[in-house]
Scaffold this active site. Structure first.
Site, PDB file in Angstrom:
ATOM      1  N   LYS A  16      -1.537  -9.763  -7.226  1.00 19.37           N
ATOM      2  CA  LYS A  16      -2.284  -8.565  -6.804  1.00 19.37           C
ATOM      3  C   LYS A  16      -2.928  -7.885  -8.014  1.00 19.37           C
ATOM      4  O   LYS A  16      -4.086  -7.456  -7.950  1.00 19.37           O
ATOM      5  CB  LYS A  16      -1.347  -7.611  -6.046  1.00 19.37           C
ATOM      6  CG  LYS A  16      -0.961  -8.152  -4.661  1.00 19.37           C
ATOM      7  CD  LYS A  16       0.204  -7.410  -4.020  1.00 19.37           C
ATOM      8  CE  LYS A  16       0.601  -8.077  -2.696  1.00 19.37           C
ATOM      9  NZ  LYS A  16       1.798  -7.485  -2.063  1.00 19.37           N
ATOM     10  N   GLN A  31       6.353  -3.243  -3.406  1.00 23.42           N
ATOM     11  CA  GLN A  31       6.567  -4.603  -2.916  1.00 23.42           C
ATOM     12  C   GLN A  31       7.893  -4.697  -2.158  1.00 23.42           C
ATOM     13  O   GLN A  31       8.932  -4.262  -2.656  1.00 23.42           O
ATOM     14  CB  GLN A  31       6.531  -5.595  -4.090  1.00 23.42           C
ATOM     15  CG  GLN A  31       6.605  -7.055  -3.690  1.00 23.42           C
ATOM     16  CD  GLN A  31       5.385  -7.540  -2.908  1.00 23.42           C
ATOM     17  OE1 GLN A  31       4.278  -7.054  -3.099  1.00 23.42           O
ATOM     18  NE2 GLN A  31       5.595  -8.488  -2.016  1.00 23.42           N
ATOM     19  N   ASP A  42      -1.122  -0.339   1.822  1.00 19.50           N
ATOM     20  CA  ASP A  42      -0.400  -1.398   2.536  1.00 19.50           C
ATOM     21  C   ASP A  42      -0.431  -1.171   4.052  1.00 19.50           C
ATOM     22  O   ASP A  42      -0.110  -2.071   4.824  1.00 19.50           O
ATOM     23  CB  ASP A  42       1.064  -1.385   2.085  1.00 19.50           C
ATOM     24  CG  ASP A  42       1.465  -2.661   1.382  1.00 19.50           C
ATOM     25  OD1 ASP A  42       0.702  -3.632   1.436  1.00 19.50           O
ATOM     26  OD2 ASP A  42       2.554  -2.663   0.787  1.00 19.50           O
TER      27      ASP A  42
END
Ligand code: GUN
Length: 304
Positions: free
Chosen positions: A54, A98, A121
């Protein structure tokens, strides 16, 4: 005839070029460079790889990113304090924590601590609530990437029977909501199957499009689909392989060898959904930065 391979890497490249251009425009119009804060807790090798990927993708499109690595033993309160600091930090328009987090940390409490304005997200209840309303702001990245693959390859889910295998909060549930909306690129009849579904094959055999996000290899085999099906494989399972220099290889949730000959189209693993998840994170980060400059309409998703 062999199935068409739905090349997520190629679509990701096209969208990343669009994002790179969007970033240049934002810099010249508002002097803003989109910034992503990635939070990595512990030393799960797969999570570390995702976060590295990412960060690299941000650099590639001209976004700023910084990774905040914390030990696996970090108390939940410290992690939440970091998220709260990042909420206030103007360099970052998006925050990604994450998942999964170590067992002693309550993931919900951490995700809820992220400002909905920076929830790139799409996992905060405010983002999910807007998706359910039909007025999405940040769509979760993997579902958004799957929709892009289908639409850009000409397999519009509109009017189709879609069966999703898997009911996770990250993929299965939001994907079902996304694809059932009365919108372009959606408007499907969606069934969600899971570990308690009796006779999974009786559902998948009805489907025009099967999307497998079960987290387990060989969840879908050739005998479970009808000829002409379109198959999206969300799985990324590491299986031991001494012939590979990493000692493992990636396989999806779909038994490619038996499903591909019956399919009209299918995503490979790797190179299917994975690159699109990362790309939609870039799309959402640009969107968050544009919103911070008042350049994004608040209602609805301008991409659809
Ligand atoms: N772990 C697996 N997929 C994801 C994702 O899309 N976002 C986050 N934050 N963690 C993940």
């Amino acid at each position: 005839m062999p199935a068409k391979i739905l090349d997520g890497t190629a679509i990701a490249k096209t969208i990343r070029a669009e994002v790179a251009q969007g970033i240049k425009d934002l810099q010249s119009r508002a002097g803003i460079t989109p910034g992503l804060a990635a939070v990595l807790v512990g030393d799960n090798p797969a999570s570390a790889t995702y976060v590295r990927t990412k960060g690299r993708a941000c650099k590639e499109v001209g976004a700023f990113s910084e990774t905040f690595a914390l030990p696996a033993t970090v108390p939940e309160s410290e992690l939440i304090a970091l998220v709260q600091r990042l909420n206030q930090d103007k360099r970052f328009h998006g925050i990604l924590v994450q998942l999964p987090l170590p067992g002693h940390i309550n993931e919900r409490r951490v995700v809820h601590a992220i400002s909905p304005d920076k929830d790139v997200d799409g996992l905060h209840p405010a983002s999910l609530g807007r998706l359910v309303e039909g007025e999405p702001m940040f769509v979760p990245c993997t579902p958004a990437g799957i929709q892009e693959i289908l639409v850009r390859y000409g397999y519009d889910p509109g009017g189709k029977i879609v069966v999703i295998c898997g009911r996770s909060n990250i993929v299965g549930k939001p994907l079902a909501i996304l694809l059932m909306q009365k919108r372009r690129g959606a408007n499907a009849t969606v069934t969600v199957c899971h570990t308690a579904t009796p006779d999974l094959a009786s559902f998948t055999r009805q489907a025009d499009i099967v999307i497998v996000a079960a987290g387990s290899p060989n969840t879908l085999t050739g005998d479970m689909v009808r000829p002409g099906v379109v198959v999206i494989d969300v799985g990324t399972n590491r299986v031991a392989d001494p012939t590979d220099k990493r000692g493992y290889r990636l396989v999806g949730d779909v038994d490619f060898a038996s499903v591909e000959p019956k399919a009209e189209a299918i995503t490979p693993v790797p190179g299917g959904v994975g690159p699109m998840t990362v790309t939609m994170l870039l799309v959402n980060t640009l969107k968050a930065a544009r919103r911070s400059a008042g350049l994004e309409p608040d209602e609805g998703d301008v991409r659809s």
